[in-house]
Design a protein around this motif. Structure first.
Motif: not given
Length: 321
Positions: A148-172
Motif C-alpha cells: 500500500i505504501i508503495r502506491e501512496t509514496r508516503n516517505v515517512v510511512m516508508s521509513n517507519v516500515l523499514m524501522g519496523a522491519l529492522a526491529d522485527t528482524y532484530f527480535e528474531i
C-alpha cells in the motif's frame, strides 16, 4: 488541522502542539463552538502526543459517538484507529482490544478507499503482533503494508516500515538484516523535517548495535524512484525517467555489457540511428554518472566497454522492489 499536527509532531514542535490544543479549547469555551468528530479526534491526537492517554481515549470515544450518529465513515475509521493506538500503548496494555478495533477497520477498507489509514492500521497491527512475539505474522503484515505504501509514496510511512522491519528482524536474531533495513531508513529520512522518525530510527540503530553503515554501495529504491549511494546518500530521480530506466537496467544485470543499439531500443524505445543517438547516449550516461558517482572523474559504478556500457560487477548493489 490534523495534517498540521502531524507536521508539528514529526518536527517535535511540542509548543506548537500545545498551542493548537489551547486554541481549540478556547474556541469551544469562549466562542461556544460545538465540537464535531474531527475536532475531538484532533484534541485526542494532541493529548496522545503529550502522553495523556486517558484524556485521548475520552476524546476518541466522543469522536466515535458523533461519527456514528452522523454516519461519517471516514470519521468513524479515524476514531477507531485512534482508539486502537491508545489501547496498544504499553501504559494501557489492552492489545486484544486494539486488535479487535483493527479488525473492525478491515471491514470498512473493503468498501472505502483510505490507503494511508489502512497502511497505518497494518503497521499498528504488526507492532502489536511483534509485542506478542508472533514474528512470522508480523513480517507478513508489514509486507502487506509495503504494497500500500508503495502506491501512496508516503516517505515517512516508508521509513517507519523499514524501522519496523529492522526491529522485527532484530527480535528474531537476524542482526545483519536488521542493520540493512535501519541503514536504509536512516539514509532516507529527512533529518530536519522528520526529527521524530529520525530520533526513533537512531535509537533503534543504537539498540541493534554494530555497524550502521550499509553493506551496499547502491540501494535502488524502486517504490520511491530513488537511489541511496553509500557516500552521497539519497538521490531522488523525480521526473528523470530515462535516467531511472537506464540505471534500473544496469543494476538488475551487473557486469552485462549493453550496446548502444540495445540501450536506444529498450530505454528510449526508438530505432537506433548513430547520427542521432550516439551523442544522446554519451550525454545521458554523463548525467547519470554525475548523479550517482561520488567522484565523477573516477567512476566506480558505470563503465564503458568497446561495444557499450555496463555496471561494475564488483559494486555491492541492492534492489528494493
Amino acid at each position: 488541522m490534523n495534517l498540521l499536527l502531524r507536521i508539528f509532531a514529526e518536527r517535535e514542535q511540542f509548543e506548537d502542539i500545545n498551542s493548537t490544543k489551547e486554541k481549540l479549547q478556547d474556541l469551544v469555551l469562549k466562542e461556544g463552538f460545538e465540537l464535531n468528530s474531527k475536532t475531538y479526534y484532533t484534541l485526542a491526537v494532541c493529548a496522545s502526543y503529550k502522553g495523556q492517554l486517558d484524556t485521548a481515549m475520552d476524546y476518541l470515544q466522543k469522536a466515535l459517538a458523533i461519527a456514528l450518529a452522523s454516519d461519517s465513515k471516514e470519521d468513524i475509521c479515524h476514531a477507531i484507529f485512534g482508539l486502537a493506538m491508545c489501547y496498544s500503548h504499553p501504559k494501557i496494555g489492552r492489545q486484544s482490544d486494539a486488535l479487535k478495533e483493527i479488525y473492525n477497520l478491515q471491514v470498512f477498507f473493503q468498501v472505502y478507499q483510505m490507503p494511508e489509514l489502512q497502511a497505518s492500521s497494518l503497521l499498528l497491527n504488526a507492532d502489536i503482533l511483534k509485542q506478542m512475539k508472533k514474528y512470522d505474522e508480523t513480517i507478513e503484515i508489514l509486507w502487506r503494508a509495503y504494497d500500500i505504501i508503495r502506491e501512496t509514496r508516503n516517505v515517512v510511512m516508508s521509513n517507519v516500515l523499514m524501522g519496523a522491519l529492522a526491529d522485527t528482524y532484530f527480535e528474531i536474531g537476524d542482526k545483519d538484516m536488521a542493520r540493512t533495513y535501519i541503514t536504509l531508513a536512516l539514509r532516507s529520512i529527512d533529518q530536519e523535517n522528520h526529527r521524530r522518525t529520525a530520533r526513533m530510527a537512531k535509537t533503534l540503530a543504537d539498540k541493534i548495535g554494530g555497524e550502521t553503515q550499509s553493506n551496499f554501495d547502491l540501494i535502488f529504491d524502486e517504490a520511491n524512484h530513488a537511489v541511496i549511494e553509500k557516500k552521497i546518500g539519497r538521490i531522488d530521480f523525480k521526473n528523470q525517467f530515462i535516467l531511472l530506466d537506464l540505471l534500473r537496467l544496469f543494476v538488475t544485470n551487473q557486469g552485462q555489457i549493453y550496446s548502444k543499439e540495445f540501450l536506444v531500443e529498450n530505454v528510449w524505445k526508438q530505432p537506433y540511428d548513430p547520427a542521432i543517438h550516439d551523442n544522446k547516449i554519451y550525454v545521458t550516461i554523463k548525467r547519470l554518472r554525475k548523479l550517482i558517482e561520488p567522484d565523477y572523474e573516477k567512476p566506480k559504478y558505470i563503465f564503458r566497454a568497446k561495444n557499450g556500457y555496463y555496471m561494475n560487477k564488483a559494486a555491492r548493489v541492492h534492489f528494493e522492489h
